[in-house]
Design a protein around this motif. Structure first.
Motif, PDB file in Angstrom:
ATOM      1  N   VAL A  30     -10.351  -8.903  -2.558  1.00  0.00           N
ATOM      2  CA  VAL A  30     -10.583  -7.677  -1.796  1.00  0.00           C
ATOM      3  C   VAL A  30      -9.376  -6.751  -1.902  1.00  0.00           C
ATOM      4  O   VAL A  30      -8.236  -7.206  -1.989  1.00  0.00           O
ATOM      5  CB  VAL A  30     -10.870  -7.965  -0.300  1.00  0.00           C
ATOM      6  CG1 VAL A  30     -12.190  -8.689  -0.127  1.00  0.00           C
ATOM      7  CG2 VAL A  30      -9.728  -8.740   0.361  1.00  0.00           C
ATOM      8  N   TRP A  31      -9.655  -5.452  -1.923  1.00  0.00           N
ATOM      9  CA  TRP A  31      -8.593  -4.465  -1.745  1.00  0.00           C
ATOM     10  C   TRP A  31      -7.994  -4.655  -0.354  1.00  0.00           C
ATOM     11  O   TRP A  31      -8.681  -5.130   0.561  1.00  0.00           O
ATOM     12  CB  TRP A  31      -9.144  -3.052  -1.851  1.00  0.00           C
ATOM     13  CG  TRP A  31      -9.433  -2.561  -3.224  1.00  0.00           C
ATOM     14  CD1 TRP A  31     -10.653  -2.510  -3.844  1.00  0.00           C
ATOM     15  CD2 TRP A  31      -8.491  -2.034  -4.166  1.00  0.00           C
ATOM     16  NE1 TRP A  31     -10.535  -1.984  -5.101  1.00  0.00           N
ATOM     17  CE2 TRP A  31      -9.213  -1.680  -5.332  1.00  0.00           C
ATOM     18  CE3 TRP A  31      -7.109  -1.822  -4.130  1.00  0.00           C
ATOM     19  CZ2 TRP A  31      -8.595  -1.126  -6.447  1.00  0.00           C
ATOM     20  CZ3 TRP A  31      -6.491  -1.273  -5.242  1.00  0.00           C
ATOM     21  CH2 TRP A  31      -7.233  -0.935  -6.382  1.00  0.00           C
ATOM     22  N   TRP A  37       0.271   6.864   3.784  1.00  0.00           N
ATOM     23  CA  TRP A  37      -0.654   7.928   3.389  1.00  0.00           C
ATOM     24  C   TRP A  37      -0.697   8.023   1.871  1.00  0.00           C
ATOM     25  O   TRP A  37       0.310   7.803   1.190  1.00  0.00           O
ATOM     26  CB  TRP A  37      -0.229   9.272   3.978  1.00  0.00           C
ATOM     27  CG  TRP A  37      -0.244   9.332   5.464  1.00  0.00           C
ATOM     28  CD1 TRP A  37       0.834   9.441   6.296  1.00  0.00           C
ATOM     29  CD2 TRP A  37      -1.393   9.284   6.314  1.00  0.00           C
ATOM     30  NE1 TRP A  37       0.427   9.459   7.612  1.00  0.00           N
ATOM     31  CE2 TRP A  37      -0.935   9.370   7.651  1.00  0.00           C
ATOM     32  CE3 TRP A  37      -2.769   9.180   6.077  1.00  0.00           C
ATOM     33  CZ2 TRP A  37      -1.802   9.353   8.747  1.00  0.00           C
ATOM     34  CZ3 TRP A  37      -3.626   9.158   7.161  1.00  0.00           C
ATOM     35  CH2 TRP A  37      -3.147   9.245   8.478  1.00  0.00           C
ATOM     36  N   TRP A  38      -1.855   8.354   1.355  1.00  0.00           N
ATOM     37  CA  TRP A  38      -2.040   8.481  -0.084  1.00  0.00           C
ATOM     38  C   TRP A  38      -1.313   9.709  -0.632  1.00  0.00           C
ATOM     39  O   TRP A  38      -1.239  10.753   0.016  1.00  0.00           O
ATOM     40  CB  TRP A  38      -3.518   8.601  -0.418  1.00  0.00           C
ATOM     41  CG  TRP A  38      -3.782   8.965  -1.846  1.00  0.00           C
ATOM     42  CD1 TRP A  38      -4.113  10.199  -2.345  1.00  0.00           C
ATOM     43  CD2 TRP A  38      -3.720   8.084  -2.977  1.00  0.00           C
ATOM     44  NE1 TRP A  38      -4.268  10.139  -3.708  1.00  0.00           N
ATOM     45  CE2 TRP A  38      -4.031   8.850  -4.123  1.00  0.00           C
ATOM     46  CE3 TRP A  38      -3.431   6.727  -3.128  1.00  0.00           C
ATOM     47  CZ2 TRP A  38      -4.063   8.302  -5.398  1.00  0.00           C
ATOM     48  CZ3 TRP A  38      -3.464   6.172  -4.401  1.00  0.00           C
ATOM     49  CH2 TRP A  38      -3.776   6.961  -5.514  1.00  0.00           C
ATOM     50  N   VAL A  90      -3.357   4.297   1.364  1.00  0.00           N
ATOM     51  CA  VAL A  90      -3.252   3.592   0.087  1.00  0.00           C
ATOM     52  C   VAL A  90      -3.838   2.183   0.216  1.00  0.00           C
ATOM     53  O   VAL A  90      -3.510   1.452   1.156  1.00  0.00           O
ATOM     54  CB  VAL A  90      -1.786   3.485  -0.365  1.00  0.00           C
ATOM     55  CG1 VAL A  90      -1.677   2.645  -1.641  1.00  0.00           C
ATOM     56  CG2 VAL A  90      -1.181   4.866  -0.578  1.00  0.00           C
ATOM     57  N   LEU A  91      -4.691   1.820  -0.726  1.00  0.00           N
ATOM     58  CA  LEU A  91      -5.162   0.448  -0.864  1.00  0.00           C
ATOM     59  C   LEU A  91      -4.452  -0.204  -2.041  1.00  0.00           C
ATOM     60  O   LEU A  91      -4.133   0.457  -3.030  1.00  0.00           O
ATOM     61  CB  LEU A  91      -6.668   0.392  -1.113  1.00  0.00           C
ATOM     62  CG  LEU A  91      -7.603   0.996  -0.070  1.00  0.00           C
ATOM     63  CD1 LEU A  91      -9.059   0.750  -0.493  1.00  0.00           C
ATOM     64  CD2 LEU A  91      -7.359   0.422   1.312  1.00  0.00           C
ATOM     65  N   ILE A 123      -5.146   2.853  -4.985  1.00  0.00           N
ATOM     66  CA  ILE A 123      -6.222   3.828  -4.877  1.00  0.00           C
ATOM     67  C   ILE A 123      -6.244   4.377  -3.459  1.00  0.00           C
ATOM     68  O   ILE A 123      -5.699   3.754  -2.532  1.00  0.00           O
ATOM     69  CB  ILE A 123      -7.612   3.239  -5.226  1.00  0.00           C
ATOM     70  CG1 ILE A 123      -7.993   2.119  -4.248  1.00  0.00           C
ATOM     71  CG2 ILE A 123      -7.669   2.773  -6.672  1.00  0.00           C
ATOM     72  CD1 ILE A 123      -9.446   1.688  -4.363  1.00  0.00           C
ATOM     73  N   PRO A 124      -6.872   5.543  -3.238  1.00  0.00           N
ATOM     74  CA  PRO A 124      -6.979   6.099  -1.888  1.00  0.00           C
ATOM     75  C   PRO A 124      -8.246   5.643  -1.182  1.00  0.00           C
ATOM     76  O   PRO A 124      -9.256   5.332  -1.834  1.00  0.00           O
ATOM     77  CB  PRO A 124      -7.018   7.600  -2.152  1.00  0.00           C
ATOM     78  CG  PRO A 124      -7.742   7.712  -3.468  1.00  0.00           C
ATOM     79  CD  PRO A 124      -7.333   6.496  -4.269  1.00  0.00           C
TER      80      PRO A 124
END
Length: 314
Positions: free
Chosen positions: A219-220, A226-227, A271-272, A293-294
């Protein structure tokens, strides 16, 4: 509830090169980061652990609540009912530029039934269908925090500074499966050579050098940052100079995190990290520590989970 670190892993103070120049633009520039030591969960939070939180607090997750129409202008009222995004394997090859070919909003999908139907959920799988607000509530309840992107990446690397994967530079060393990822043609054909087409029990695959499980695939995982479209650099530093020194970075500003392709949606993104069981080399080669990724903070999906940390306060 106070934090208990007995079952957590201690990550010592250190320095590493964050990011990558070999894959996606958002992972650049590579820069040197120093971090204080911290404790981190050895694996993503499981369904069993999250269920205990719900039982003790009565908390209601974001996916179990109707959406606010003010946040989604133009969306039909019937599409604002409680639910979440669920992956549905396509019947054949599709346009990979359109995630709508495999992501579907399913009413009734939430952490209790991630696919939107009554199902048996192994309690040792990572909990999914949790939005940022949900994971923060869980972290607050157990006296912990979410990792920053830098803390997460440093821990995921397991001491292998600059390696592609948490275990080295070869995806399947000696033919051994090291992570739960998509095998085959995404999103319509998964050979499941690793034994799973969805999530897997935490700890199924080998731990990294720090003793952490599932830092690639499965899983992410949410982080608190923050992205931003690339790694933020110190003000006054040249844009793309390697090895920009930073100590305990906290990411970019919230104002930079909104999706420029959907300006009508005023939902910031976090952010992931880590990739998931849906990542494939032909579509999303992001089961790597540097990958990022966002994700909008109000959104949950069937492939996003989290783990917590405790920072050294002594």
């Amino acid at each position: 509830m106070s934090a208990e670190t007995d079952q957590m892993i201690w990550i010592p103070q250190g320095e590493f090169r964050m990011g990558s120049v070999n894959f996606y633009l958002e992972e650049q520039p590579v820069h040197t980061v120093t971090l204080d030591g911290f404790w981190i969960d050895p694996a993503p939070v499981t369904w069993r652990e999250f269920a205990r939180f719900i039982e003790e607090t009565g908390y209601v997750t974001v996916a179990e609540q109707d959406l606010n129409p003010d946040d989604y202008p133009g969306i039909k009222e019937e599409d604002l009912a409680a639910g979440s995004l669920v992956f549905r394997q396509s019947a054949g090859p599709v346009d990979l530029n359109n995630p709508g070919n495999w992501w579907h909003f399913i009413k009734g999908a939430n952490w209790r039934q991630p696919l939107g139907r009554v199902e048996h959920i192994p309690q040792d799988h990572p909990v999914v269908q949790v939005a940022y607000e949900d994971v923060m509530a869980y972290a607050d309840w157990c006296g912990k925090s979410l990792p920053t992107e830098a803390e997460w990446e440093y821990a995921a690397r397991g001491g292998l500074d600059g390696a592609i994967y948490p275990w080295g530079n070869t995806f399947n060393p000696d033919g051994r499966k090291m992570a739960n990822t998509w095998e085959g043609d995404f999103p319509w054909h998964n050979t499941a050579q690793d034994g799973f087409t969805g999530t897997s029990p935490v700890g199924t695959y080998p731990a990294n050098g720090f003793g952490l499980f599932d830092v690639a695939g499965n899983v992410w995982e949410w982080t608190q940052d923050w992205w931003s479209e690339s790694h933020p650099v110190d003000s006054g530093s040249p844009c793309c100079v390697p090895d920009i020194g930073r100590s305990n970075p906290r990411g970019g500003p919230e104002s930079d995190s909104f999706d420029p392709l959907q300006p009508e949606i005023k939902i910031p993104r976090k952010v992931l990290k880590g990739g998931s069981h849906l990542c494939a080399p032909t579509y999303c080669l992001r089961y790597r520590p540097a990958a990022r990724i966002p994700q909008m903070i109000d959104s949950a999906t069937s492939h996003i989970g989290f783990r917590c940390i405790v920072r050294n306060t002594g």
